[in-house]
Design a protein around this motif. Structure first.
Motif, PDB file in Angstrom:
ATOM      1  N   LEU A  27       0.853  -1.182   0.000  1.00 13.92           N
ATOM      2  CA  LEU A  27       0.000   0.000   0.000  1.00 13.92           C
ATOM      3  C   LEU A  27       0.890   1.234   0.000  1.00 13.92           C
ATOM      4  O   LEU A  27       1.848   1.325   0.770  1.00 13.92           O
ATOM      5  CB  LEU A  27      -0.904   0.000   1.239  1.00 13.92           C
ATOM      6  CG  LEU A  27      -2.004   1.038   1.253  1.00 13.92           C
ATOM      7  CD1 LEU A  27      -3.091   0.663   0.235  1.00 13.92           C
ATOM      8  CD2 LEU A  27      -2.615   1.149   2.640  1.00 13.92           C
ATOM      9  N   SER A  28       0.574   2.187  -0.868  1.00 13.80           N
ATOM     10  CA  SER A  28       1.338   3.434  -0.926  1.00 13.80           C
ATOM     11  C   SER A  28       0.765   4.437   0.069  1.00 13.80           C
ATOM     12  O   SER A  28      -0.307   4.229   0.646  1.00 13.80           O
ATOM     13  CB  SER A  28       1.272   4.017  -2.336  1.00 13.80           C
ATOM     14  OG  SER A  28      -0.065   4.430  -2.615  1.00 13.80           O
ATOM     15  N   VAL A  29       1.455   5.541   0.231  1.00  9.90           N
ATOM     16  CA  VAL A  29       0.943   6.620   1.071  1.00  9.90           C
ATOM     17  C   VAL A  29      -0.394   7.104   0.506  1.00  9.90           C
ATOM     18  O   VAL A  29      -1.332   7.357   1.256  1.00  9.90           O
ATOM     19  CB  VAL A  29       1.962   7.767   1.176  1.00  9.90           C
ATOM     20  CG1 VAL A  29       1.367   8.962   1.899  1.00  9.90           C
ATOM     21  CG2 VAL A  29       3.235   7.300   1.881  1.00  9.90           C
ATOM     22  N   THR A  30      -0.502   7.184  -0.812  1.00 11.60           N
ATOM     23  CA  THR A  30      -1.781   7.555  -1.431  1.00 11.60           C
ATOM     24  C   THR A  30      -2.869   6.557  -1.055  1.00 11.60           C
ATOM     25  O   THR A  30      -3.988   6.947  -0.723  1.00 11.60           O
ATOM     26  CB  THR A  30      -1.650   7.637  -2.967  1.00 11.60           C
ATOM     27  OG1 THR A  30      -0.751   8.697  -3.284  1.00 11.60           O
ATOM     28  CG2 THR A  30      -2.986   7.879  -3.636  1.00 11.60           C
ATOM     29  N   GLY A  31      -2.550   5.277  -1.091  1.00  8.80           N
ATOM     30  CA  GLY A  31      -3.512   4.254  -0.706  1.00  8.80           C
ATOM     31  C   GLY A  31      -3.914   4.374   0.751  1.00  8.80           C
ATOM     32  O   GLY A  31      -5.081   4.185   1.108  1.00  8.80           O
ATOM     33  N   LEU A  32      -2.958   4.716   1.604  1.00  8.27           N
ATOM     34  CA  LEU A  32      -3.255   4.929   3.016  1.00  8.27           C
ATOM     35  C   LEU A  32      -4.203   6.116   3.174  1.00  8.27           C
ATOM     36  O   LEU A  32      -5.177   6.046   3.915  1.00  8.27           O
ATOM     37  CB  LEU A  32      -1.972   5.172   3.804  1.00  8.27           C
ATOM     38  CG  LEU A  32      -2.159   5.632   5.251  1.00  8.27           C
ATOM     39  CD1 LEU A  32      -2.964   4.626   6.061  1.00  8.27           C
ATOM     40  CD2 LEU A  32      -0.806   5.915   5.886  1.00  8.27           C
ATOM     41  N   ARG A  33      -3.919   7.182   2.453  1.00  7.27           N
ATOM     42  CA  ARG A  33      -4.787   8.363   2.527  1.00  7.27           C
ATOM     43  C   ARG A  33      -6.206   7.994   2.110  1.00  7.27           C
ATOM     44  O   ARG A  33      -7.174   8.378   2.767  1.00  7.27           O
ATOM     45  CB  ARG A  33      -4.219   9.479   1.648  1.00  7.27           C
ATOM     46  CG  ARG A  33      -5.053  10.723   1.690  1.00  7.27           C
ATOM     47  CD  ARG A  33      -4.424  11.955   1.145  1.00  7.27           C
ATOM     48  NE  ARG A  33      -3.626  11.837  -0.043  1.00  7.27           N
ATOM     49  CZ  ARG A  33      -3.072  12.858  -0.657  1.00  7.27           C
ATOM     50  NH1 ARG A  33      -3.243  14.082  -0.211  1.00  7.27           N
ATOM     51  NH2 ARG A  33      -2.359  12.693  -1.739  1.00  7.27           N
ATOM     52  N   GLU A  45     -12.024  16.527   3.198  1.00  7.82           N
ATOM     53  CA  GLU A  45     -11.624  17.892   2.841  1.00  7.82           C
ATOM     54  C   GLU A  45     -10.229  18.239   3.343  1.00  7.82           C
ATOM     55  O   GLU A  45      -9.549  19.077   2.770  1.00  7.82           O
ATOM     56  CB  GLU A  45     -12.645  18.921   3.310  1.00  7.82           C
ATOM     57  CG  GLU A  45     -12.614  19.233   4.780  1.00  7.82           C
ATOM     58  CD  GLU A  45     -13.587  20.330   5.156  1.00  7.82           C
ATOM     59  OE1 GLU A  45     -13.265  21.521   4.940  1.00  7.82           O
ATOM     60  OE2 GLU A  45     -14.667  19.992   5.657  1.00  7.82           O
ATOM     61  N   PHE A  46      -9.771  17.593   4.405  1.00  3.06           N
ATOM     62  CA  PHE A  46      -8.457  17.896   4.967  1.00  3.06           C
ATOM     63  C   PHE A  46      -7.354  17.020   4.376  1.00  3.06           C
ATOM     64  O   PHE A  46      -6.240  17.484   4.154  1.00  3.06           O
ATOM     65  CB  PHE A  46      -8.492  17.746   6.490  1.00  3.06           C
ATOM     66  CG  PHE A  46      -9.610  18.521   7.120  1.00  3.06           C
ATOM     67  CD1 PHE A  46      -9.622  19.906   7.071  1.00  3.06           C
ATOM     68  CD2 PHE A  46     -10.673  17.873   7.718  1.00  3.06           C
ATOM     69  CE1 PHE A  46     -10.661  20.636   7.637  1.00  3.06           C
ATOM     70  CE2 PHE A  46     -11.712  18.581   8.296  1.00  3.06           C
ATOM     71  CZ  PHE A  46     -11.715  19.973   8.248  1.00  3.06           C
ATOM     72  N   LEU A  47      -7.657  15.756   4.106  1.00  5.21           N
ATOM     73  CA  LEU A  47      -6.637  14.839   3.575  1.00  5.21           C
ATOM     74  C   LEU A  47      -6.517  14.895   2.060  1.00  5.21           C
ATOM     75  O   LEU A  47      -5.546  14.393   1.506  1.00  5.21           O
ATOM     76  CB  LEU A  47      -6.946  13.401   4.015  1.00  5.21           C
ATOM     77  CG  LEU A  47      -6.793  13.111   5.498  1.00  5.21           C
ATOM     78  CD1 LEU A  47      -7.109  11.647   5.785  1.00  5.21           C
ATOM     79  CD2 LEU A  47      -5.389  13.455   5.984  1.00  5.21           C
ATOM     80  N   ILE A  67       4.413   1.604   1.803  1.00  4.39           N
ATOM     81  CA  ILE A  67       4.505   1.482   3.254  1.00  4.39           C
ATOM     82  C   ILE A  67       4.737   0.011   3.619  1.00  4.39           C
ATOM     83  O   ILE A  67       4.116  -0.884   3.052  1.00  4.39           O
ATOM     84  CB  ILE A  67       3.195   1.974   3.894  1.00  4.39           C
ATOM     85  CG1 ILE A  67       2.946   3.431   3.521  1.00  4.39           C
ATOM     86  CG2 ILE A  67       3.235   1.796   5.404  1.00  4.39           C
ATOM     87  CD1 ILE A  67       1.538   3.894   3.816  1.00  4.39           C
ATOM     88  N   GLN A  68       5.622  -0.196   4.580  1.00  2.49           N
ATOM     89  CA  GLN A  68       5.931  -1.540   5.073  1.00  2.49           C
ATOM     90  C   GLN A  68       5.341  -1.732   6.468  1.00  2.49           C
ATOM     91  O   GLN A  68       5.153  -0.769   7.213  1.00  2.49           O
ATOM     92  CB  GLN A  68       7.447  -1.745   5.142  1.00  2.49           C
ATOM     93  CG  GLN A  68       8.174  -1.500   3.843  1.00  2.49           C
ATOM     94  CD  GLN A  68       7.785  -2.494   2.774  1.00  2.49           C
ATOM     95  OE1 GLN A  68       7.648  -3.681   3.039  1.00  2.49           O
ATOM     96  NE2 GLN A  68       7.609  -2.017   1.558  1.00  2.49           N
ATOM     97  N   ASP A  69       5.088  -2.976   6.827  1.00  2.00           N
ATOM     98  CA  ASP A  69       4.608  -3.290   8.168  1.00  2.00           C
ATOM     99  C   ASP A  69       5.587  -2.729   9.192  1.00  2.00           C
ATOM    100  O   ASP A  69       6.804  -2.854   9.035  1.00  2.00           O
ATOM    101  CB  ASP A  69       4.479  -4.811   8.327  1.00  2.00           C
ATOM    102  CG  ASP A  69       3.799  -5.198   9.623  1.00  2.00           C
ATOM    103  OD1 ASP A  69       2.824  -4.525  10.013  1.00  2.00           O
ATOM    104  OD2 ASP A  69       4.247  -6.169  10.253  1.00  2.00           O
ATOM    105  N   GLY A  70       5.068  -2.076  10.221  1.00  2.00           N
ATOM    106  CA  GLY A  70       5.902  -1.496  11.265  1.00  2.00           C
ATOM    107  C   GLY A  70       6.305  -0.055  11.013  1.00  2.00           C
ATOM    108  O   GLY A  70       6.901   0.574  11.889  1.00  2.00           O
ATOM    109  N   ASP A  71       6.005   0.490   9.835  1.00  2.00           N
ATOM    110  CA  ASP A  71       6.362   1.872   9.520  1.00  2.00           C
ATOM    111  C   ASP A  71       5.550   2.862  10.341  1.00  2.00           C
ATOM    112  O   ASP A  71       4.435   2.580  10.779  1.00  2.00           O
ATOM    113  CB  ASP A  71       6.132   2.184   8.038  1.00  2.00           C
ATOM    114  CG  ASP A  71       7.231   1.663   7.132  1.00  2.00           C
ATOM    115  OD1 ASP A  71       8.291   1.238   7.639  1.00  2.00           O
ATOM    116  OD2 ASP A  71       7.030   1.684   5.902  1.00  2.00           O
ATOM    117  N   GLU A  72       6.129   4.037  10.501  1.00  2.00           N
ATOM    118  CA  GLU A  72       5.439   5.175  11.088  1.00  2.00           C
ATOM    119  C   GLU A  72       5.242   6.188   9.971  1.00  2.00           C
ATOM    120  O   GLU A  72       6.217   6.626   9.358  1.00  2.00           O
ATOM    121  CB  GLU A  72       6.275   5.785  12.213  1.00  2.00           C
ATOM    122  CG  GLU A  72       5.657   7.023  12.823  1.00  2.00           C
ATOM    123  CD  GLU A  72       6.566   7.650  13.843  1.00  2.00           C
ATOM    124  OE1 GLU A  72       6.448   7.323  15.032  1.00  2.00           O
ATOM    125  OE2 GLU A  72       7.408   8.466  13.434  1.00  2.00           O
TER     126      GLU A  72
END
Length: 82
Positions: A27-33, A45-47, A67-72
């Protein structure tokens, strides 16, 4: 499991400082968003801003970063100073 942090004005707008999520692999940061907006529709509206900055493990990254498991992962608005 990943840890998600929100900083500055964004933290106030979302009324959330941090949360933990279990996410699918690759999952990418975009996918997380997108996942965060799916879980919390009022955050759209904020993200959705294209001016947000992202860091993974305290290093600035692009929205395409995987993103990897355990990432912040941190989300924050652009910072200006004077």
């Amino acid at each position: 499991m990943i840890r998600v942090l929100f900083f500055a004005q964004l933290r106030e707008q979302l009324q959330c400082e941090k949360l933990s999520l279990e996410l699918p692999a690759d999952l990418s940061v975009t996918g997380l968003r997108e996942k965060l907006i799916e879980l919390h529709p009022t955050w759209l509206e904020f993200l959705a801003s294209d001016k947000l900055l992202f860091s993974v493990n305290q290093t600035l990254v692009k929205a395409s970063h995987i993103i990897q498991d355990g990432d912040e992962v941190a989300f924050f608005p652009p910072v200006t100073g004077g």
